[in-house]
Design a protein around this motif. Structure first.
Motif, PDB file in Angstrom:
ATOM      1  N   GLU A 164       4.712 -33.954  23.592  1.00 17.18           N
ATOM      2  CA  GLU A 164       4.914 -32.838  22.668  1.00 17.18           C
ATOM      3  C   GLU A 164       5.925 -31.848  23.232  1.00 17.18           C
ATOM      4  OE1 GLU A 164       0.924 -31.471  22.194  1.00 17.18           O
ATOM      5  OE2 GLU A 164       0.370 -33.090  20.798  1.00 17.18           O
ATOM      6  N   LEU A 165       5.869 -31.602  24.541  1.00 18.20           N
ATOM      7  CA  LEU A 165       6.830 -30.706  25.188  1.00 18.20           C
ATOM      8  C   LEU A 165       8.243 -31.283  25.085  1.00 18.20           C
ATOM      9  CD1 LEU A 165       7.376 -28.177  26.952  1.00 18.20           C
ATOM     10  CD2 LEU A 165       6.947 -29.622  28.952  1.00 18.20           C
ATOM     11  N   TRP A 166       8.390 -32.590  25.325  1.00 15.96           N
ATOM     12  CA  TRP A 166       9.704 -33.226  25.234  1.00 15.96           C
ATOM     13  C   TRP A 166      10.284 -33.073  23.827  1.00 15.96           C
ATOM     14  CZ3 TRP A 166      14.000 -34.811  27.257  1.00 15.96           C
ATOM     15  CH2 TRP A 166      14.791 -35.788  26.634  1.00 15.96           C
ATOM     16  N   MET A 167       9.468 -33.255  22.799  1.00 11.31           N
ATOM     17  CA  MET A 167       9.975 -33.162  21.434  1.00 11.31           C
ATOM     18  C   MET A 167      10.233 -31.716  21.014  1.00 11.31           C
ATOM     19  SD  MET A 167       8.310 -36.348  19.318  1.00 11.31           S
ATOM     20  CE  MET A 167       6.598 -36.161  19.816  1.00 11.31           C
ATOM     21  N   GLU A 168       9.586 -30.763  21.671  1.00 13.26           N
ATOM     22  CA  GLU A 168       9.964 -29.356  21.495  1.00 13.26           C
ATOM     23  C   GLU A 168      11.339 -29.089  22.103  1.00 13.26           C
ATOM     24  OE1 GLU A 168       6.578 -26.036  21.503  1.00 13.26           O
ATOM     25  OE2 GLU A 168       6.582 -27.215  23.344  1.00 13.26           O
ATOM     26  N   MET A 169      11.610 -29.743  23.206  1.00 14.68           N
ATOM     27  CA  MET A 169      12.780 -29.435  24.023  1.00 14.68           C
ATOM     28  C   MET A 169      14.037 -30.167  23.554  1.00 14.68           C
ATOM     29  SD  MET A 169      12.952 -30.031  28.141  1.00 14.68           S
ATOM     30  CE  MET A 169      14.494 -30.220  29.033  1.00 14.68           C
ATOM     31  N   TYR A 170      13.901 -31.429  23.150  1.00 11.20           N
ATOM     32  CA  TYR A 170      15.087 -32.245  22.898  1.00 11.20           C
ATOM     33  C   TYR A 170      15.165 -32.677  21.436  1.00 11.20           C
ATOM     34  CZ  TYR A 170      18.518 -35.959  23.126  1.00 11.20           C
ATOM     35  OH  TYR A 170      19.625 -36.737  22.892  1.00 11.20           O
ATOM     36  N   LYS A 171      16.356 -32.551  20.859  1.00  7.31           N
ATOM     37  CA  LYS A 171      16.621 -32.994  19.498  1.00  7.31           C
ATOM     38  C   LYS A 171      17.707 -34.070  19.532  1.00  7.31           C
ATOM     39  CE  LYS A 171      13.784 -29.807  18.261  1.00  7.31           C
ATOM     40  NZ  LYS A 171      12.370 -30.189  17.993  1.00  7.31           N
ATOM     41  N   LEU A 172      17.515 -35.114  18.755  1.00 10.38           N
ATOM     42  CA  LEU A 172      18.484 -36.201  18.724  1.00 10.38           C
ATOM     43  C   LEU A 172      19.831 -35.696  18.210  1.00 10.38           C
ATOM     44  CD1 LEU A 172      16.147 -38.957  17.259  1.00 10.38           C
ATOM     45  CD2 LEU A 172      17.103 -38.919  19.570  1.00 10.38           C
ATOM     46  N   PRO A 173      20.935 -36.148  18.801  1.00 14.58           N
ATOM     47  CA  PRO A 173      22.250 -35.644  18.381  1.00 14.58           C
ATOM     48  C   PRO A 173      22.622 -36.023  16.960  1.00 14.58           C
ATOM     49  CG  PRO A 173      22.472 -37.470  19.947  1.00 14.58           C
ATOM     50  CD  PRO A 173      21.036 -37.098  19.928  1.00 14.58           C
ATOM     51  N   TYR A 174      21.957 -37.028  16.390  1.00 15.71           N
ATOM     52  CA  TYR A 174      22.250 -37.476  15.025  1.00 15.71           C
ATOM     53  C   TYR A 174      21.108 -37.118  14.068  1.00 15.71           C
ATOM     54  CZ  TYR A 174      19.444 -41.242  17.049  1.00 15.71           C
ATOM     55  OH  TYR A 174      18.459 -41.951  17.696  1.00 15.71           O
ATOM     56  N   ALA A 175      20.332 -36.089  14.422  1.00 16.71           N
ATOM     57  CA  ALA A 175      19.131 -35.740  13.648  1.00 16.71           C
ATOM     58  C   ALA A 175      19.445 -35.430  12.178  1.00 16.71           C
ATOM     59  CB  ALA A 175      18.428 -34.554  14.299  1.00 16.71           C
ATOM     60  N   GLU A 176      20.581 -34.834  11.899  1.00 15.24           N
ATOM     61  CA  GLU A 176      20.923 -34.517  10.511  1.00 15.24           C
ATOM     62  C   GLU A 176      21.129 -35.778   9.687  1.00 15.24           C
ATOM     63  OE1 GLU A 176      24.127 -31.805  10.135  1.00 15.24           O
ATOM     64  OE2 GLU A 176      23.138 -30.184  11.241  1.00 15.24           O
ATOM     65  N   SER A 177      21.639 -36.831  10.319  1.00 12.19           N
ATOM     66  CA  SER A 177      21.853 -38.096   9.605  1.00 12.19           C
ATOM     67  C   SER A 177      20.571 -38.913   9.488  1.00 12.19           C
ATOM     68  CB  SER A 177      22.918 -38.935  10.327  1.00 12.19           C
ATOM     69  OG  SER A 177      24.142 -38.239  10.404  1.00 12.19           O
ATOM     70  N   GLU A 178      19.643 -38.702  10.424  1.00 14.68           N
ATOM     71  CA  GLU A 178      18.371 -39.445  10.450  1.00 14.68           C
ATOM     72  C   GLU A 178      17.216 -38.452  10.572  1.00 14.68           C
ATOM     73  OE1 GLU A 178      18.414 -42.617   9.954  1.00 14.68           O
ATOM     74  OE2 GLU A 178      20.503 -43.145  10.428  1.00 14.68           O
ATOM     75  N   PRO A 179      16.890 -37.730   9.487  1.00 15.03           N
ATOM     76  CA  PRO A 179      15.896 -36.649   9.584  1.00 15.03           C
ATOM     77  C   PRO A 179      14.490 -37.102   9.961  1.00 15.03           C
ATOM     78  CG  PRO A 179      16.478 -37.092   7.297  1.00 15.03           C
ATOM     79  CD  PRO A 179      17.448 -37.865   8.142  1.00 15.03           C
ATOM     80  N   ASP A 180      14.164 -38.393   9.768  1.00 11.40           N
ATOM     81  CA  ASP A 180      12.823 -38.885  10.100  1.00 11.40           C
ATOM     82  C   ASP A 180      12.734 -39.413  11.534  1.00 11.40           C
ATOM     83  OD1 ASP A 180      11.883 -38.302   7.552  1.00 11.40           O
ATOM     84  OD2 ASP A 180      12.477 -40.270   6.773  1.00 11.40           O
ATOM     85  N   ALA A 181      13.879 -39.511  12.207  1.00 10.45           N
ATOM     86  CA  ALA A 181      13.893 -40.049  13.567  1.00 10.45           C
ATOM     87  C   ALA A 181      13.310 -39.045  14.552  1.00 10.45           C
ATOM     88  CB  ALA A 181      15.322 -40.413  13.968  1.00 10.45           C
ATOM     89  N   LEU A 182      12.661 -39.565  15.589  1.00 14.44           N
ATOM     90  CA  LEU A 182      12.052 -38.724  16.618  1.00 14.44           C
ATOM     91  C   LEU A 182      12.485 -39.203  17.998  1.00 14.44           C
ATOM     92  CD1 LEU A 182       8.392 -38.451  15.259  1.00 14.44           C
ATOM     93  CD2 LEU A 182      10.129 -36.649  15.230  1.00 14.44           C
ATOM     94  N   PRO A 183      12.671 -38.278  18.962  1.00 14.98           N
ATOM     95  CA  PRO A 183      13.059 -38.672  20.317  1.00 14.98           C
ATOM     96  C   PRO A 183      11.890 -39.044  21.206  1.00 14.98           C
ATOM     97  CG  PRO A 183      13.015 -36.296  20.172  1.00 14.98           C
ATOM     98  CD  PRO A 183      12.675 -36.810  18.799  1.00 14.98           C
TER      99      PRO A 183
END
Length: 544
Positions: A164-183
């Motif tokens: 949960e901390l990692w997903m708070e901290m890091y966002k995928l660089p292509y998140a706008e193109s893949e809004p459902d993707a998670l790191p």
């Protein structure tokens, strides 16, 4: 005949329980005399337990809102092949999903533990020839799941909170193109029964794969790719053997995606990147690495792993991914259990000093250009120190999860399933103190001059405890002398190491104060190791 009557007797007991537990999903362990039920509780009512008399037998009945998973299989679950069975997943609102599935034990070193973790592959029918997607408990729709035992996690929460901390901290660089993707992966706690045996509390866990990361699909051409690092070698940039494209492994890398066809395997691109990291000249490496690996991801992964002091996530327990053919590589973490001052068996290490690295990061931390890795990491670290990477925020995440588990009765039920398990609340104090020491260390290390990171720190002395601070060190940075003042009087020792790990000062005395003259010491970062009354402290000291 005796077995027949035993089965009939147990069925009658189960029917009697159903009559008393109306409208709730439940599991029964007749051996342990445990009943665990899930159902929405009236407002204001907390989870509870009570005794229940059933056909002259006394059962302990647990009621909470935690999801319940019951599994029945055609035979014992083994490593391979998957054994057929049915999985039944129920939530507190009465929603129940039942699926055919194949089950097998997962993990490597974790298989030594009595409480096993499992992989669950959802099947369209009992033959297992076709897979079937479904969504469980608010997680993604998929046909492949993990059930994590958390055996080496004393409070059963570190892996979940760290993800949960990692997903708070890091966002995928292509998140706008893949809004459902998670790191990273999401986890949901659930009580687990397998073949009428209560096995305690597990997490139902998403898997790291193409779908989770939103990688571009294979279309006859390799676009999105995903590899898993499983140990030293090429994943740590220590070796570079030739590859074989007929195999799905290469020097402790595992090919994960594309997986549509054996012909999709081609190790050449990863081989070239590994060769570049290991053998490129400094001029070539520092001018070109950002074109092959996402620098923002490298910064965040390095800071995240080192904030956790994750013991086994720089070559093993990591994924290396590429979104599409023209994209750069990125790291994603996996199996975050040996973290925050615990080893792989869940034992306290009492060590909060040292940096985690691999061959790639060894080179990155020497990138002293104005906009290079070190400056970027220092800037990002100091931003995160005010938000996510600090004791207060992490302890808030941990405490909230711990309180939730206590209130839902998880630790009591875990003890029922595994009598050797007892919750140790002192783990919270240890973690809080460890985080203080870890960030104190990182504050000095990450903000030190470029080229000085990763100085070898002496290993903790056997039988010596920490991480409570035992000494004050000032001033820091130091110009003329280093003052060392112990909290208590007694036999104490002081050792100072330079950037190469060479001992440059050593003293021991029955006193509270030491003074080290900096005359004759070169400018730079030094490691100060202090020891008294069975406790050790490690500090970074800058000499100007």
């Amino acid at each position: 005949m005796k077995k027949f009557f035993l089965i009939i007797s147990l069925l009658l007991v189960t029917c009697s329980i159903k009559a008393q537990v109306i409208g709730k999903s439940f599991g029964v362990d007749h051996e342990k005399k445990i009943i665990v039920a899930t159902g929405r509780l009236p407002e204001g009512m907390k989870p509870y337990k009570e005794t229940m008399e059933v056909k002259g037998e006394t059962y302990t009945y647990y009621q909470s809102e935690m999801p319940l998973i019951t599994i029945t299989t055609d035979g014992p679950i083994v490593n391979s092949p998957a054994v057929h069975g049915l999985i039944n997943v129920a939530d507190a609102d009465g929603n129940v999903i039942t699926m055919h599935a194949g089950f097998k034990i997962r993990g490597t070193s974790s298989q030594q533990y009595d409480k096993k973790s499992y992989r669950v592959e959802l099947w369209a029918d009992e033959t297992g020839t076709e897979m079937a997607d479904t969504t469980f408990l608010g997680l993604r729709s998929d046909d492949d799941w993990n059930l994590e035992a958390m055996w080496a996690q004393p409070l059963r929460l570190r892996d979940k909170v760290a993800n949960e901390l990692w997903m708070e901290m890091y966002k995928l660089p292509y998140a706008e193109s893949e809004p459902d993707a998670l790191p990273g992966i999401r986890m949901v706690y659930a009580d687990l029964f397998i073949n009428d045996e209560y096995l305690g509390v597990y997490t139902l866990t998403e898997r790291m794969d193409r779908k989770q990361l939103g990688l571009r699909k294979y279309n006859g051409d390799i676009r999105g790719v995903l590899y898993k690092g499983n140990g030293p070698g090429a994943p740590t940039f220590d070796s570079l053997p030739m590859y074989d494209n007929t195999l799905d492994t290469w020097d402790n890398y595992e090919w994960v995606y594309p997986n549509e066809s054996d012909t999709a395997i081609n190790w050449n691109h990863l081989y070239s990147f590994t060769n570049f990291v290991m053998n490129a000249s400094d001029n070539v490496f520092y001018s070109q690495y950002a074109a092959q690996f996402d620098k923002d991801n490298a910064v965040d992964y390095y800071l995240f792993i080192n904030s956790l002091m994750a013991m086994d996530n720089m070559g093993r327990n990591l994924f290396l991914a590429r979104y599409k053919k023209s994209s750069t590589y990125m790291y994603l973490p996996w199996d975050l259990d040996a973290i925050w001052g615990l080893d792989t068996d869940g034992h306290k290490t009492y060590n909060a000093a040292g940096l985690k690295s691999n061959g790639f990061f060894d080179r990155l931390t020497q990138d002293c250009n104005d906009y290079g890795f070190v400056v970027s990491a220092q800037t990002r670290y100091n931003e995160l120190r005010d938000t996510l990477l600090n004791r207060e925020h992490i302890m808030e995440l941990v405490q909230n999860q711990y309180d939730e588990l206590v209130e839902s009765g998880v630790y009591e039920r875990e003890h029922e399933a595994w009598p050797e398990f007892t919750v140790d609340e002192s783990q919270l104090t240890y973690l809080s103190d460890w985080l203080d020491d870890r960030f104190n260390y990182l504050d000095g290390e990450i903000n030190a001059a470029c080229g000085t990171w990763g100085v070898k720190v002496p290993e903790p002395v056997e039988g010596v405890e920490g991480p409570t601070r035992i000494v004050e060190v000032f001033p820091n940075p130091a110009k003329d002398r280093i003052n060392i003042r112990f909290v208590e009087n007694g036999e104490a020792s002081v050792r100072l190491y330079d950037m190469t790990g060479r001992l440059v000062y050593s003293d021991a005395s029955n006193t509270q104060a030491f003074v080290i003259s900096t005359r004759g010491l070169n400018q730079g970062v030094y490691t100060l190791v202090t020891l008294t009354a069975g406790k050790q402290q490690v500090d970074r000291v800058v000499v100007e």
